[in-house]
Design a protein around this motif. Structure first.
Motif, PDB file in Angstrom:
ATOM      1  N   ILE A   1     -83.725  19.425 -34.029  1.00  8.71           N
ATOM      2  CA  ILE A   1     -85.064  19.803 -34.482  1.00  8.71           C
ATOM      3  C   ILE A   1     -85.676  20.636 -33.361  1.00  8.71           C
ATOM      4  O   ILE A   1     -86.097  20.102 -32.340  1.00  8.71           O
ATOM      5  CB  ILE A   1     -85.929  18.573 -34.799  1.00  8.71           C
ATOM      6  N   ALA A   2     -85.686  21.939 -33.554  1.00  2.06           N
ATOM      7  CA  ALA A   2     -86.112  22.857 -32.500  1.00  2.06           C
ATOM      8  C   ALA A   2     -87.281  23.695 -32.974  1.00  2.06           C
ATOM      9  O   ALA A   2     -87.314  24.147 -34.133  1.00  2.06           O
ATOM     10  CB  ALA A   2     -84.955  23.770 -32.089  1.00  2.06           C
ATOM     11  N   GLY A   3     -88.237  23.884 -32.105  1.00  4.70           N
ATOM     12  CA  GLY A   3     -89.385  24.730 -32.405  1.00  4.70           C
ATOM     13  C   GLY A   3     -89.411  25.935 -31.501  1.00  4.70           C
ATOM     14  O   GLY A   3     -88.789  25.945 -30.438  1.00  4.70           O
ATOM     15  N   THR A   4     -90.130  26.953 -31.930  1.00  8.85           N
ATOM     16  CA  THR A   4     -90.290  28.135 -31.077  1.00  8.85           C
ATOM     17  C   THR A   4     -91.571  28.864 -31.441  1.00  8.85           C
ATOM     18  O   THR A   4     -91.990  28.868 -32.603  1.00  8.85           O
ATOM     19  CB  THR A   4     -89.095  29.093 -31.209  1.00  8.85           C
TER      20      THR A   4
ATOM     21  N   LYS B   1     -91.581  22.285 -21.090  1.00 13.40           N
ATOM     22  CA  LYS B   1     -92.984  22.512 -20.731  1.00 13.40           C
ATOM     23  C   LYS B   1     -93.622  21.252 -20.121  1.00 13.40           C
ATOM     24  O   LYS B   1     -94.808  21.275 -19.779  1.00 13.40           O
ATOM     25  CB  LYS B   1     -93.771  22.966 -21.959  1.00 13.40           C
ATOM     26  N   PHE B   2     -92.874  20.155 -20.058  1.00 13.96           N
ATOM     27  CA  PHE B   2     -93.324  18.921 -19.394  1.00 13.96           C
ATOM     28  C   PHE B   2     -94.484  18.232 -20.129  1.00 13.96           C
ATOM     29  O   PHE B   2     -95.081  17.308 -19.584  1.00 13.96           O
ATOM     30  CB  PHE B   2     -93.787  19.190 -17.953  1.00 13.96           C
ATOM     31  N   THR B   3     -94.840  18.666 -21.318  1.00 14.06           N
ATOM     32  CA  THR B   3     -96.041  18.129 -21.956  1.00 14.06           C
ATOM     33  C   THR B   3     -95.786  17.536 -23.338  1.00 14.06           C
ATOM     34  O   THR B   3     -96.380  16.519 -23.692  1.00 14.06           O
ATOM     35  CB  THR B   3     -97.117  19.228 -22.100  1.00 14.06           C
ATOM     36  N   GLU B   4     -94.936  18.142 -24.134  1.00 11.88           N
ATOM     37  CA  GLU B   4     -94.845  17.781 -25.543  1.00 11.88           C
ATOM     38  C   GLU B   4     -94.310  16.370 -25.770  1.00 11.88           C
ATOM     39  O   GLU B   4     -94.821  15.636 -26.618  1.00 11.88           O
ATOM     40  CB  GLU B   4     -93.957  18.790 -26.290  1.00 11.88           C
ATOM     41  N   PHE B   5     -93.259  15.992 -25.044  1.00  8.71           N
ATOM     42  CA  PHE B   5     -92.555  14.739 -25.354  1.00  8.71           C
ATOM     43  C   PHE B   5     -92.612  13.713 -24.228  1.00  8.71           C
ATOM     44  O   PHE B   5     -91.904  12.708 -24.288  1.00  8.71           O
ATOM     45  CB  PHE B   5     -91.094  15.041 -25.689  1.00  8.71           C
ATOM     46  N   ALA B   6     -93.433  13.952 -23.223  1.00  9.59           N
ATOM     47  CA  ALA B   6     -93.453  13.058 -22.064  1.00  9.59           C
ATOM     48  C   ALA B   6     -93.827  11.629 -22.457  1.00  9.59           C
ATOM     49  O   ALA B   6     -93.334  10.660 -21.873  1.00  9.59           O
ATOM     50  CB  ALA B   6     -94.417  13.584 -21.004  1.00  9.59           C
ATOM     51  N   MET B   7     -94.681  11.461 -23.469  1.00  9.26           N
ATOM     52  CA  MET B   7     -95.135  10.123 -23.851  1.00  9.26           C
ATOM     53  C   MET B   7     -94.013   9.281 -24.462  1.00  9.26           C
ATOM     54  O   MET B   7     -94.142   8.062 -24.577  1.00  9.26           O
ATOM     55  CB  MET B   7     -96.297  10.222 -24.845  1.00  9.26           C
TER      56      MET B   7
ATOM     57  N   MET C   1     -93.779  18.142 -35.280  1.00 14.17           N
ATOM     58  CA  MET C   1     -92.731  17.395 -34.585  1.00 14.17           C
ATOM     59  C   MET C   1     -93.147  15.955 -34.328  1.00 14.17           C
ATOM     60  O   MET C   1     -92.347  15.025 -34.504  1.00 14.17           O
ATOM     61  CB  MET C   1     -92.377  18.084 -33.265  1.00 14.17           C
ATOM     62  N   ASN C   2     -94.393  15.751 -33.921  1.00 14.66           N
ATOM     63  CA  ASN C   2     -94.859  14.389 -33.683  1.00 14.66           C
ATOM     64  C   ASN C   2     -94.839  13.567 -34.967  1.00 14.66           C
ATOM     65  O   ASN C   2     -94.580  12.353 -34.942  1.00 14.66           O
ATOM     66  CB  ASN C   2     -96.278  14.401 -33.100  1.00 14.66           C
ATOM     67  N   GLY C   3     -95.092  14.207 -36.099  1.00 10.94           N
ATOM     68  CA  GLY C   3     -95.021  13.510 -37.371  1.00 10.94           C
ATOM     69  C   GLY C   3     -93.610  13.031 -37.678  1.00 10.94           C
ATOM     70  O   GLY C   3     -93.407  11.915 -38.177  1.00 10.94           O
TER      71      GLY C   3
ATOM     72  N   TYR D   1     -84.309  12.180 -21.647  1.00  7.13           N
ATOM     73  CA  TYR D   1     -85.479  13.049 -21.588  1.00  7.13           C
ATOM     74  C   TYR D   1     -85.213  14.079 -20.493  1.00  7.13           C
ATOM     75  O   TYR D   1     -85.034  13.732 -19.323  1.00  7.13           O
ATOM     76  CB  TYR D   1     -86.744  12.243 -21.282  1.00  7.13           C
ATOM     77  N   ILE D   2     -85.145  15.342 -20.870  1.00  4.60           N
ATOM     78  CA  ILE D   2     -84.783  16.414 -19.926  1.00  4.60           C
ATOM     79  C   ILE D   2     -85.932  17.402 -19.842  1.00  4.60           C
ATOM     80  O   ILE D   2     -86.329  17.997 -20.856  1.00  4.60           O
ATOM     81  CB  ILE D   2     -83.492  17.153 -20.376  1.00  4.60           C
ATOM     82  N   ASN D   3     -86.484  17.582 -18.651  1.00  3.21           N
ATOM     83  CA  ASN D   3     -87.494  18.622 -18.453  1.00  3.21           C
ATOM     84  C   ASN D   3     -87.066  19.639 -17.401  1.00  3.21           C
ATOM     85  O   ASN D   3     -87.831  20.546 -17.070  1.00  3.21           O
ATOM     86  CB  ASN D   3     -88.854  18.011 -18.086  1.00  3.21           C
ATOM     87  N   ASP D   4     -85.872  19.479 -16.882  1.00  3.33           N
ATOM     88  CA  ASP D   4     -85.303  20.445 -15.941  1.00  3.33           C
ATOM     89  C   ASP D   4     -84.412  21.401 -16.722  1.00  3.33           C
ATOM     90  O   ASP D   4     -83.389  21.000 -17.278  1.00  3.33           O
ATOM     91  CB  ASP D   4     -84.495  19.701 -14.870  1.00  3.33           C
ATOM     92  N   ILE D   5     -84.802  22.659 -16.781  1.00  2.00           N
ATOM     93  CA  ILE D   5     -84.077  23.628 -17.593  1.00  2.00           C
ATOM     94  C   ILE D   5     -82.628  23.772 -17.146  1.00  2.00           C
ATOM     95  O   ILE D   5     -81.741  24.074 -17.955  1.00  2.00           O
ATOM     96  CB  ILE D   5     -84.797  25.010 -17.549  1.00  2.00           C
ATOM     97  N   ASP D   6     -82.353  23.513 -15.880  1.00  2.00           N
ATOM     98  CA  ASP D   6     -80.986  23.638 -15.372  1.00  2.00           C
ATOM     99  C   ASP D   6     -80.076  22.518 -15.866  1.00  2.00           C
ATOM    100  O   ASP D   6     -78.849  22.645 -15.807  1.00  2.00           O
ATOM    101  CB  ASP D   6     -80.988  23.658 -13.839  1.00  2.00           C
ATOM    102  N   LYS D   7     -80.672  21.405 -16.337  1.00  2.00           N
ATOM    103  CA  LYS D   7     -79.868  20.295 -16.847  1.00  2.00           C
ATOM    104  C   LYS D   7     -79.631  20.366 -18.353  1.00  2.00           C
ATOM    105  O   LYS D   7     -78.902  19.542 -18.900  1.00  2.00           O
ATOM    106  CB  LYS D   7     -80.544  18.961 -16.507  1.00  2.00           C
TER     107      LYS D   7
END
Length: 245
Positions: free
Chosen positions: A122-125, A32-38, A9-11, A48-54
């Motif tokens: 683009i979704a990962g699991t 997860k608050f980690t993958e895309f924070a940068m 994904m970063n690529g 940028y959404i890290n709240d699952i309710d949003k």
């Protein structure tokens, strides 16, 4: 886990960052608050959404963007939209669907209509089971990538064959899309973290300059040998209003 999903994904993000914000935009769903924070302060970042309710509200806004783009293309008489490419990155699809089962319908609609409107998911699991990769979602997402899988069932669920279990732990993937007789082996590009961070910092600095002197990015960085003026792109206010960075 450990098969290179984040690297892949970063690529893709790294490659897209060689385009201006008028040409490409991102929506990051990072539960997860980690993958895309940068990436949250990039000028390309629409939300940028890290709240699952949003997440349902964010996906509804993305679907509205798809419909707006399609309506604009219809008015202009084009088969495809001339709007910026919008990439919706979802770190863990399972978290989204387990927490908000109603999001499956919205994601399927975005995938179905978005191809002609320059909107891409683009979704990962880590859990490619039938609950996460439902037949409805798979039928609307014909382009899929399998990294190393420990289980043949998981491999078949992603690409319809067992071959992903034979991949090295990192470095390669299998890619399938309509028209392929069989999945195609591809290397996964690795970009050093330092190089990616430098590119992100550069864009953040350019955004500060842009805010001080609001000139279209395409005008500032376009090829001086080209005589054609950059095409004006519509703004992406709906997502900016809903989700402040």
């Amino acid at each position: 886990t450990g098969s290179g999903k984040s690297t892949f994904m970063n690529g893709l993000i790294y490659t897209a960052l060689f385009k201006c914000p008028e040409q490409v935009g991102f929506v990051f769903i990072d539960t997860k608050f980690t993958e895309f924070a940068m990436y949250r302060n990039l000028p390309h970042c629409w939300a940028y959404i890290n709240d699952i309710d949003k997440v349902p509200e964010a996906l509804d806004a993305c679907l509205a963007t798809v419909r707006d783009n399609a309506r604009r293309a219809q008015i202009l008489g084009n088969r495809t939209s001339n709007d910026p490419d919008l990439y919706i990155f979802i770190d863990e699809l399972g978290d989204v669907l387990y927490s908000n089962p109603q999001s499956l319908k919205t994601l399927s609609r975005i995938a179905m209509l978005g191809r002609a409107s320059n909107v891409h998911i683009i979704a990962g699991t880590q859990n490619p089971n039938r609950k996460t990769l439902s037949p409805e979602l798979i039928s609307n997402c014909p382009c899929r990538v399998a990294l190393h899988c420990n289980d043949k069932v998981e491999s078949r669920q992603i690409i319809g064959c067992d071959f992903a279990t034979e991949l090295p732990q990192v470095g390669y993937c299998l890619y399938t899309m309509p028209g392929f007789d069989a999945p195609e082996l591809m290397p996964v590009t690795l970009y050093p973290d330092e190089e990616l961070r430098q590119l992100v910092n550069w864009w953040e600095n350019q955004d500060k300059i842009h805010k001080a002197n609001p000139v279209d990015y395409l005008e500032r960085y376009r090829d001086p040998l080209r005589d054609d003026e950059p095409e004006e792109k519509p703004k992406h206010g709906i997502l900016k209003r809903l989700f402040k960075k």
